[in-house]
Design a protein around this motif. Structure first.
Motif, mmCIF file in Angstrom:
data_model
loop_
_atom_site.group_PDB
_atom_site.id
_atom_site.type_symbol
_atom_site.label_atom_id
_atom_site.label_comp_id
_atom_site.label_asym_id
_atom_site.label_seq_id
_atom_site.Cartn_x
_atom_site.Cartn_y
_atom_site.Cartn_z
ATOM 1 N N MET A 152 0.829 -1.201 0.000
ATOM 2 C CA MET A 152 0.000 0.000 0.000
ATOM 3 C C MET A 152 0.867 1.256 0.000
ATOM 4 O O MET A 152 0.481 2.284 -0.561
ATOM 5 N N GLN A 153 2.046 1.177 0.624
ATOM 6 C CA GLN A 153 2.943 2.326 0.677
ATOM 7 C C GLN A 153 3.748 2.474 -0.617
ATOM 8 O O GLN A 153 4.057 3.590 -1.038
ATOM 9 N N TYR A 154 4.100 1.340 -1.224
ATOM 10 C CA TYR A 154 4.933 1.350 -2.431
ATOM 11 C C TYR A 154 4.488 0.192 -3.321
ATOM 12 O O TYR A 154 4.975 -0.926 -3.207
ATOM 13 N N PRO A 155 3.521 0.420 -4.216
ATOM 14 C CA PRO A 155 2.892 -0.661 -4.989
ATOM 15 C C PRO A 155 3.760 -1.162 -6.142
ATOM 16 O O PRO A 155 3.669 -0.674 -7.271
ATOM 17 N N VAL A 156 4.596 -2.152 -5.859
ATOM 18 C CA VAL A 156 5.456 -2.747 -6.886
ATOM 19 C C VAL A 156 4.894 -4.104 -7.288
ATOM 20 O O VAL A 156 4.034 -4.674 -6.628
ATOM 21 N N GLY A 157 5.398 -4.627 -8.408
ATOM 22 C CA GLY A 157 5.040 -5.973 -8.835
ATOM 23 C C GLY A 157 3.618 -6.118 -9.323
ATOM 24 O O GLY A 157 3.090 -7.236 -9.374
ATOM 25 N N ALA A 158 2.962 -5.026 -9.686
ATOM 26 C CA ALA A 158 1.579 -5.081 -10.168
ATOM 27 C C ALA A 158 1.373 -3.976 -11.196
ATOM 28 O O ALA A 158 2.027 -2.931 -11.142
ATOM 29 N N THR A 159 0.463 -4.210 -12.130
ATOM 30 C CA THR A 159 0.130 -3.217 -13.149
ATOM 31 C C THR A 159 -1.376 -3.156 -13.331
ATOM 32 O O THR A 159 -2.113 -4.069 -12.937
ATOM 33 N N PHE A 160 -1.816 -2.082 -13.948
ATOM 34 C CA PHE A 160 -3.233 -1.902 -14.275
ATOM 35 C C PHE A 160 -3.553 -2.717 -15.519
ATOM 36 O O PHE A 160 -2.892 -2.591 -16.556
ATOM 37 N N ASN A 161 -4.555 -3.582 -15.424
ATOM 38 C CA ASN A 161 -4.995 -4.404 -16.548
ATOM 39 C C ASN A 161 -6.201 -3.725 -17.208
ATOM 40 O O ASN A 161 -7.274 -3.674 -16.610
ATOM 41 N N PRO A 162 -6.064 -3.209 -18.422
ATOM 42 C CA PRO A 162 -7.184 -2.492 -19.044
ATOM 43 C C PRO A 162 -8.354 -3.405 -19.398
ATOM 44 O O PRO A 162 -9.467 -2.922 -19.622
ATOM 45 N N ASP A 163 -8.137 -4.722 -19.446
ATOM 46 C CA ASP A 163 -9.240 -5.638 -19.758
ATOM 47 C C ASP A 163 -10.140 -5.878 -18.549
ATOM 48 O O ASP A 163 -11.355 -6.027 -18.694
#
Length: 543
Positions: A152-163
């Motif tokens: 929550m403080q530093y959101p790494v290892g994830a991306t926004f999925n537009p689907d």
């Protein structure tokens, strides 16, 4: 979203979290001290160390039960009060919490039963293994929860999925080894160890003041003094590492904690005290260079001030609007490759664009004035953070001095020679909880206005509950948690007043062997006598 609803949701989660965190630090600290005491019992065979393990283990069990009771509700609140949060980032945030429940909590909860009921059913070594597994389970539980919180403080290892229009895991190892999470974990558990040491030291000092359970109290104080000194030093060193990591990834939090509105020449000075004097100016007393050296590990790296970071936030909001418009275009036409290309480049700033939702629904038409207001919202409340941080740090340095003195007195066998020192140890018992709660306020309050730093604004994450719903549930939780806290204090006081008991024998209907007082010659007074159960060969001084 109604601002009153958001604030009540925040208040409810803050109240339950702060209540829960009354129990967590003591669980962490007592678990390892129990394991140390029982290890000494297994190595020496001296009954006094078993007696100590059982006594402090009883207090650990009371605290653990209350921690579980208050912690369960927090899990449900993510779905009840923060439903959009759960929808948007649940694929990432839910994984560490699930692992915590399946791995750490069940490990801890299973072996805590064996700890209490396995004394006469397991070998000495077997029971010692159980005690260490309880301690490791408690710490593993903290690890996975802080991995989730660190994300929550530093959101790494994830991306926004537009689907799916959600955040999804792309690199779980990056989530696991998140530098913010790792720094928070070691700092938090070290603070828990200090809490356990202060608790054991304070209760033992109270026994000595009353002349009760002297043998147990002296040895417990020696363990607490050494364990507490190592832990207090770790808290400060690891807290420094947390500050360094936050400088890399949460610059606004650092600037707010220092009330640093303007970028200073490197290396920046550390403010001891500061007060606003109007027109954006601050009166402050500084130690030159210290802040820059702590947070950047260099002499030539500048720390950006609040004003500069707000200007940077405006740029990110404008860039995020491109991502927002591309998402809207993709919702109309899933085959729009141009929109996908824009999203892939600009999605890290999408959360900044969502800050505009506080001012208008059609944020693509936001005015420069609204963008400026949204950028200003990225500044957390400065002065509460500034003074809360100094309270926490001040208590941390106090405990280094306190345990250094305690360790020195323990090495000389003079822990009980001054009653003022014993009364001071009793009076200091609330301080580690005060520091721990202050630390959580800094971590969570300093992250505002974000539920997920730079990704999801807090007001956008809340559920669509009513003010009545939240008022009733908040009142209910605070009432129940207050009752639980009072019950815990009553149970703790009764257990402390009862003193050490052989609960294994009592459960089996056998006489309590611990009721038989030890001979005075078995209570050494000389420096070399601490930790020995055998008479020293010297005449024992009068009690």
């Amino acid at each position: 979203m109604d601002e009153v609803v958001v604030n009540l949701s925040r208040l409810q989660f803050a109240a339950t979290a702060l209540y829960h965190f009354l129990f967590v630090p003591l669980t962490l600290g007592l678990s390892f001290m129990m394991a140390i005491m029982e290890s000494t019992y297994v190595m020496t065979g001296r009954e006094i160390w078993r007696k100590m393990t059982l006594f402090w283990g009883t207090l650990f069990g009371i605290n653990f039960a209350m921690g579980v009771a208050t912690g369960i509700v927090m899990e449900f609140q993510f779905g009840m009060n923060w439903s959009y949060y759960s929808h948007y980032v649940g694929d990432v945030f839910g994984a560490p919490l699930a692992i915590e429940g399946l791995m750490a909590f069940f490990l801890e909860a299973t072996f805590i039963g064996l700890f209490f009921f396995g004394w006469d059913r397991l070998s000495k070594v077997g029971h010692l293994v159980v005690t260490w597994l309880v301690a490791l389970g408690a710490n593993f539980s903290a690890l996975w929860i802080l991995i989730a919180n660190g994300w929550m403080q530093y959101p790494v290892g994830a991306t926004f999925n537009p689907d799916t229009m959600r955040m999804e895991v792309t690199d779980f190892m990056a989530v696991l080894f998140n530098p913010v999470a790792q720094a928070k974990f070691v700092h938090t558990v070290s603070a828990g160890y200090v809490t356990g040491a202060v608790f054991v030291f304070g209760i033992s000092a109270l026994f000595l003041l009353k002349g009760k359970h002297v043998e147990l109290a002296r040895r417990s104080m020696v363990v607490a003094a050494s364990f507490g000194l190592a832990s207090a030093l770790s808290v400060v060193v690891l807290g420094d590492e947390s500050g360094y990591v936050a400088t890399e990834h949460q610059k606004m939090k650092i600037a707010a904690m220092e009330a640093m509105y303007h970028t200073e020449p490197a290396p920046a000075g550390l403010s001891l005290v500061a007060f606003p004097i109007g027109n954006g100016e601050v009166f402050e007393i500084k130690i030159p260079w210290v802040l820059g050296l702590i947070t950047t590990r260099s002499f030539d790296t500048e720390l950006p001030g609040i004003d500069e970071l707000v200007e940077h936030a405006e740029t990110r909001i404008e860039n995020g609007l491109l991502a927002y418009e591309a998402v809207a275009a993709l919702e109309e036409n899933r085959q729009d490759e141009d929109a996908r290309a824009v999203i892939s480049e600009t999605w890290p700033d999408l959360g900044y664009a969502l800050l505009l939702k506080r001012y208008r629904v059609d944020i693509e038409n936001a005015t420069p004035e609204e963008i400026s207001m949204a950028a200003a919202d990225t500044v957390p409340a400065v002065w509460p953070l500034f003074w809360t941080f100094r309270l926490m740090v001040g208590i941390g340095f106090f405990f280094i001095a306190f345990f250094a003195l305690s360790f020195w007195k323990a090495s000389r066998g003079t822990l009980e020679t001054h009653r003022w020192f014993l009364w001071g140890a009793v009076a200091a018992m609330p301080l580690p909880w005060l520091a721990a709660e202050a630390g959580w306020i800094i971590a969570e309050f300093g992250r505002q206005p974000w539920a997920i730093e730079g990704v999801l604004p807090t007001f956008y994450a809340a559920s669509g509950l009513t003010v009545l719903d939240l008022s009733l549930s908040l009142t209910f939780y605070v009432t129940v948690y207050t009752i639980l806290a009072i019950i815990m204090v009553i149970l703790m006081v009764k257990a402390i007043q009862a003193g050490p008991k052989d609960y294994v024998a009592l459960l089996n209907g056998e006489p309590d062997a611990m009721e038989t007082p030890a001979p005075k010659s078995d209570i050494p007074q000389s420096p070399e006598g601490y930790g020995d159960d055998e008479p020293s060969g010297k005449p024992a001084p009068a009690e």
